[in-house]
Design a protein around this motif. Structure first.
Motif, PDB file in Angstrom:
ATOM      1  N   THR A 304       0.834  -1.214   0.000  1.00  0.00           N
ATOM      2  CA  THR A 304       0.000   0.000   0.000  1.00  0.00           C
ATOM      3  C   THR A 304       0.859   1.250   0.000  1.00  0.00           C
ATOM      4  N   ALA A 305       1.949   1.226   0.777  1.00  0.00           N
ATOM      5  CA  ALA A 305       2.872   2.362   0.784  1.00  0.00           C
ATOM      6  C   ALA A 305       3.424   2.612  -0.615  1.00  0.00           C
ATOM      7  N   GLU A 306       3.734   1.540  -1.325  1.00  0.00           N
ATOM      8  CA  GLU A 306       4.229   1.667  -2.699  1.00  0.00           C
ATOM      9  C   GLU A 306       3.194   2.337  -3.592  1.00  0.00           C
ATOM     10  N   GLY A 307       1.956   1.859  -3.509  1.00  0.00           N
ATOM     11  CA  GLY A 307       0.908   2.458  -4.330  1.00  0.00           C
ATOM     12  C   GLY A 307       0.693   3.920  -4.001  1.00  0.00           C
ATOM     13  N   ALA A 308       0.688   4.257  -2.698  1.00  0.00           N
ATOM     14  CA  ALA A 308       0.491   5.646  -2.281  1.00  0.00           C
ATOM     15  C   ALA A 308       1.640   6.528  -2.747  1.00  0.00           C
ATOM     16  N   THR A 309       2.861   5.995  -2.688  1.00  0.00           N
ATOM     17  CA  THR A 309       4.029   6.761  -3.126  1.00  0.00           C
ATOM     18  C   THR A 309       3.961   7.061  -4.613  1.00  0.00           C
ATOM     19  N   GLN A 310       3.639   6.047  -5.402  1.00  0.00           N
ATOM     20  CA  GLN A 310       3.530   6.266  -6.847  1.00  0.00           C
ATOM     21  C   GLN A 310       2.420   7.276  -7.165  1.00  0.00           C
ATOM     22  N   HIS A 311       1.319   7.177  -6.454  1.00  0.00           N
ATOM     23  CA  HIS A 311       0.200   8.087  -6.662  1.00  0.00           C
ATOM     24  C   HIS A 311       0.606   9.529  -6.352  1.00  0.00           C
ATOM     25  N   ALA A 312       1.317   9.711  -5.241  1.00  0.00           N
ATOM     26  CA  ALA A 312       1.749  11.052  -4.843  1.00  0.00           C
ATOM     27  C   ALA A 312       2.806  11.603  -5.790  1.00  0.00           C
ATOM     28  N   MET A 313       3.727  10.732  -6.226  1.00  0.00           N
ATOM     29  CA  MET A 313       4.759  11.170  -7.173  1.00  0.00           C
ATOM     30  C   MET A 313       4.139  11.663  -8.474  1.00  0.00           C
ATOM     31  N   ALA A 314       3.155  10.927  -8.954  1.00  0.00           N
ATOM     32  CA  ALA A 314       2.497  11.324 -10.196  1.00  0.00           C
ATOM     33  C   ALA A 314       1.849  12.695 -10.056  1.00  0.00           C
ATOM     34  N   TYR A 315       1.205  12.924  -8.933  1.00  0.00           N
ATOM     35  CA  TYR A 315       0.552  14.213  -8.704  1.00  0.00           C
ATOM     36  C   TYR A 315       1.581  15.324  -8.572  1.00  0.00           C
ATOM     37  N   ALA A 316       2.647  15.070  -7.814  1.00  0.00           N
ATOM     38  CA  ALA A 316       3.650  16.108  -7.549  1.00  0.00           C
ATOM     39  C   ALA A 316       4.412  16.520  -8.795  1.00  0.00           C
ATOM     40  N   THR A 317       4.531  15.617  -9.746  1.00  0.00           N
ATOM     41  CA  THR A 317       5.260  15.952 -10.978  1.00  0.00           C
ATOM     42  C   THR A 317       4.353  16.549 -12.042  1.00  0.00           C
ATOM     43  N   THR A 411      -9.737  11.722  -6.140  1.00  0.00           N
ATOM     44  CA  THR A 411      -8.326  11.577  -6.508  1.00  0.00           C
ATOM     45  C   THR A 411      -7.782  10.196  -6.161  1.00  0.00           C
ATOM     46  N   GLY A 412      -8.439   9.485  -5.242  1.00  0.00           N
ATOM     47  CA  GLY A 412      -7.970   8.157  -4.855  1.00  0.00           C
ATOM     48  C   GLY A 412      -6.872   8.153  -3.820  1.00  0.00           C
ATOM     49  N   ALA A 413      -6.376   9.324  -3.415  1.00  0.00           N
ATOM     50  CA  ALA A 413      -5.266   9.363  -2.458  1.00  0.00           C
ATOM     51  C   ALA A 413      -5.685   8.863  -1.083  1.00  0.00           C
ATOM     52  N   ALA A 414      -6.892   9.236  -0.665  1.00  0.00           N
ATOM     53  CA  ALA A 414      -7.352   8.859   0.674  1.00  0.00           C
ATOM     54  C   ALA A 414      -7.634   7.370   0.791  1.00  0.00           C
ATOM     55  N   GLN A 415      -7.940   6.726  -0.323  1.00  0.00           N
ATOM     56  CA  GLN A 415      -8.273   5.301  -0.260  1.00  0.00           C
ATOM     57  C   GLN A 415      -7.123   4.478   0.289  1.00  0.00           C
ATOM     58  N   TYR A 416      -5.892   4.834  -0.070  1.00  0.00           N
ATOM     59  CA  TYR A 416      -4.745   4.076   0.432  1.00  0.00           C
ATOM     60  C   TYR A 416      -4.705   4.102   1.958  1.00  0.00           C
ATOM     61  N   TYR A 417      -4.960   5.290   2.533  1.00  0.00           N
ATOM     62  CA  TYR A 417      -4.934   5.385   3.991  1.00  0.00           C
ATOM     63  C   TYR A 417      -6.082   4.614   4.612  1.00  0.00           C
ATOM     64  N   ARG A 418      -7.275   4.772   4.065  1.00  0.00           N
ATOM     65  CA  ARG A 418      -8.428   4.075   4.630  1.00  0.00           C
ATOM     66  C   ARG A 418      -8.267   2.557   4.531  1.00  0.00           C
ATOM     67  N   ASP A 419      -7.750   2.087   3.401  1.00  0.00           N
ATOM     68  CA  ASP A 419      -7.579   0.647   3.209  1.00  0.00           C
ATOM     69  C   ASP A 419      -6.543   0.053   4.158  1.00  0.00           C
ATOM     70  N   VAL A 420      -5.439   0.761   4.347  1.00  0.00           N
ATOM     71  CA  VAL A 420      -4.321   0.181   5.092  1.00  0.00           C
ATOM     72  C   VAL A 420      -4.476   0.303   6.596  1.00  0.00           C
ATOM     73  N   ARG A 421      -5.381   1.167   7.057  1.00  0.00           N
ATOM     74  CA  ARG A 421      -5.452   1.445   8.490  1.00  0.00           C
ATOM     75  C   ARG A 421      -5.683   0.197   9.333  1.00  0.00           C
ATOM     76  N   VAL A 422      -6.461  -0.727   8.854  1.00  0.00           N
ATOM     77  CA  VAL A 422      -6.788  -1.915   9.637  1.00  0.00           C
ATOM     78  C   VAL A 422      -5.602  -2.870   9.768  1.00  0.00           C
ATOM     79  N   THR A 423      -4.611  -2.758   8.901  1.00  0.00           N
ATOM     80  CA  THR A 423      -3.495  -3.717   8.951  1.00  0.00           C
ATOM     81  C   THR A 423      -2.695  -3.607  10.243  1.00  0.00           C
ATOM     82  N   ALA A 424      -2.765  -2.450  10.901  1.00  0.00           N
ATOM     83  CA  ALA A 424      -2.083  -2.304  12.192  1.00  0.00           C
ATOM     84  C   ALA A 424      -2.889  -2.932  13.324  1.00  0.00           C
ATOM     85  N   ILE A 425      -4.085  -3.416  12.995  1.00  0.00           N
ATOM     86  CA  ILE A 425      -4.984  -3.972  14.002  1.00  0.00           C
ATOM     87  C   ILE A 425      -5.135  -5.483  13.842  1.00  0.00           C
TER      88      ILE A 425
END
Length: 566
Positions: A304-317, A411-425
């Motif tokens: 998920t971190a990988e997907g979020a990073t690629q998503h953010a990189m695409a937006y930032a560039t 934008t889909g950016a928030a989905q990465y956070y919402r999806d991954v949050r439960v993995t710490a639980i």
């Protein structure tokens, strides 16, 4: 920018960080040649990028739903799952005796990493089956193995794990589900289970539930629990499907994320089940499933971190704003560059730790060496907790990189956070992982930990000729971690250890990540800038964390509920 599986990073880690060459040199895994590894990664990446990644948004916007007792999955998930099953990706590390590939777990985790980055909701399904396959391989009777394993490995049937009950969360020993002997070698399973990931679907022929329940003579607590195979549809001896079992999905949870993954409340109403393992030995059998599942969940965070990073990189560039000069995009801003570098560096560190853990598991399997088994046990809670923490932190930064648009769902950016949050639980909260690290994993007097820290120091010492300053910083950090480990080993009270368990695990992970970045910089000069960023800017956090650890419980347990009230 569409999702692209991180094959380059994975190859670098396998070759120069995690030591996968040792696995390929064993007789057990001699077929895992560089050519085979390359072919597997390339083919899996193609599936992830072309088939799974386009399902990411559909799973979020069109959640799984329950209609007249039938779970309807998200659009396209049936075809996505078919691609996973037909490619043989479910049974990669399963025994060839029942149709598996018999490949190292390291490669299975690398593929799971890519699938998690592409579509986490769907990837959770084969992860559950993989855990069940492993539990059955180790604990089931030959009859159960012959009947269930070929179907699970092929992906024709899916697997789940049923631990949690409404009144028993992390305290599994408080479960109330019952198993009554039917007199013919089967058992009637009655009870309710909650949080059952992929408790049902509409694309596999059968769903096989591993259920913890208590026999009539089972003592209270975990020592009285047994494990049972309870299929949705009872199979005939030849593997064809017979009658529907007495179980049902009562409801699906409405969740913060992972909308495409149906999380079921399951009801067992005298359902027919078969004992897996020994009577009252359910926890031992389930832990076989859970231990590698914990590594798998850590991998979910990393993907998920990988997907979020690629998503953010695409937006930032692409996003033009503010200062003139350069590209005119927000990546030219120092703080945006800091966030993106943190995301990339932390993801690489977490991935390196997890794949190193997988290598240790494979080496323990191939050699039977207790030292490798201890290394795998030590790295498992670190991989799970740090991998999922990284997923949360990186996906949160991804939202921040997007600015206001990150808060807009389209934008889909928030989905990465919402999806991954439960993995710490799930699969044991990260706090439980940390307490396991400072408890069980240091119960050997710290031997396995000291051995690992000695290797980090040796690696840093060897690197001083080429990278004197970075190597010195890594060596110093490992020495600081060693001193705090010695303090923990001599702690007499659990409260003193547990009060600093979470910061200790994170400090440990930061040091392991620094070792990985240093090795990467030595292997590829192009990696030096990222290694320099991580070691100089992120690694220093370990000092504050270790100071926290050595405070022990003093001052913490003195805080009363009244002190915490508003």
């Amino acid at each position: 920018m569409p999702y692209q599986s991180p094959v380059t990073d994975i190859r670098l880690i396998l070759s120069h960080v995690a030591g996968f060459d040792k696995v390929a040199e064993t007789e057990r895994f001699s077929e895992a040649t560089p050519d085979m590894v390359d072919a597997i990664l390339t083919e899996a990446a193609r599936m992830c990028d072309d088939i799974l990644a386009p399902l990411q948004r559909a799973g979020d916007t069109h959640p799984a739903r329950l209609e007249n007792g039938v779970v309807r999955t998200s659009p396209g998930f049936d075809a996505g799952y078919a691609a996973i099953a037909e490619g043989g990706w479910v049974g990669m590390s399963a025994s060839p005796d029942h149709g598996g590939m018999g490949l190292p777990i390291t490669l299975a985790m690398a593929v799971n990493d890519m699938m998690s980055g592409a579509c986490l909701s769907l990837q959770l399904n084969p992860l559950m089956s993989q855990g069940q396959i492993e539990a059955l391989e180790h604990h089931a009777s030959d009859e159960i193995k012959a009947l269930y394993l070929p179907k699970l490995i092929s992906g024709e049937w899916c697997g789940t794990m049923n631990l949690t009950e409404p009144q028993a969360g992390s305290d599994v020993g408080a479960l109330q589900s019952k198993a009554e002997p039917n007199g013919d070698g089967t058992y009637a399973i009655t009870g309710q289970k909650i949080y059952i990931s992929w408790g049902d679907n509409d694309f596999s022929e059968n769903v096989c539930h591993l259920v913890l329940a208590r026999l009539p003579d089972g003592v209270p607590g975990t020592k009285g629990i047994s494990l049972f195979m309870v299929p949705k549809i009872i199979p005939n001896e030849d593997g064809t499907l017979g009658d529907h079992n007495s179980l049902r999905v009562l409801s699906l949870e409405h969740k913060m994320g992972l909308h495409g993954s149906p999380t079921a409340v399951m009801s067992y109403e005298g359902a027919k089940g078969w004992l897996v393992g020994h009577e009252h030995g359910g926890m031992a059998a389930m832990f076989t499933m859970m231990n590698n599942a914990r590594l798998g969940v850590g991998i979910q965070g990393i993907g998920t971190a990988e997907g979020a990073t690629q998503h953010a990189m695409a937006y930032a560039t692409e996003r033009k704003q503010g200062r003139a000069g350069g590209t005119g995009t927000i990546i030219e801003h120092a703080d945006v560059r800091r966030m993106l570098a943190t995301m990339r560096a932390q993801t690489f560190a977490a991935r390196s730790i997890a794949l190193s853990c997988a290598v240790a598991i494979d080496m323990a399997t191939a050699t039977g060496d207790p030292a490798w088994k201890a290394r795998a046990a030590l790295l498992t809670p670190i991989s799970k907790a740090f991998g999922t923490d990284t997923g949360m932190e990186v996906s949160s930064l991804g939202v921040q990189v997007h600015g206001g648009m990150g808060y807009i769902e389209e934008t889909g950016a928030a989905q990465y956070y919402r999806d991954v949050r439960v993995t710490a639980i799930y699969e044991g909260t990260n706090g439980i992982q940390a307490m396991d690290l400072v408890g069980r994993k240091l119960s050997d007097g710290g031997e396995a930990t000291y051995q690992l820290l000695e290797e980090i120091c040796d690696d840093a010492e060897a690197a001083k000729a080429r990278e004197p300053e970075l190597a010195r910083l890594v060596w110093d950090a490992a020495e600081s971690l060693l001193e705090t480990t010695e303090w923990l080993v001599t702690c007499d009270t659990p409260d003193d250890r547990n009060a600093g368990a979470v910061p200790y695990l994170r400090a440990f992970a930061l040091v392991l990540g620094a070792q990985a970045h240093l090795a990467a910089a030595l292997a590829d000069p192009k990696r030096r800038a990222l290694a320099n960023f991580y070691i100089r800017r992120l690694l220093p956090e370990h000092r504050a964390l270790l100071a926290h650890v050595r405070e022990g419980a003093e001052g913490l347990m003195e805080i009363s509920p009244d002190d915490l009230a508003a």
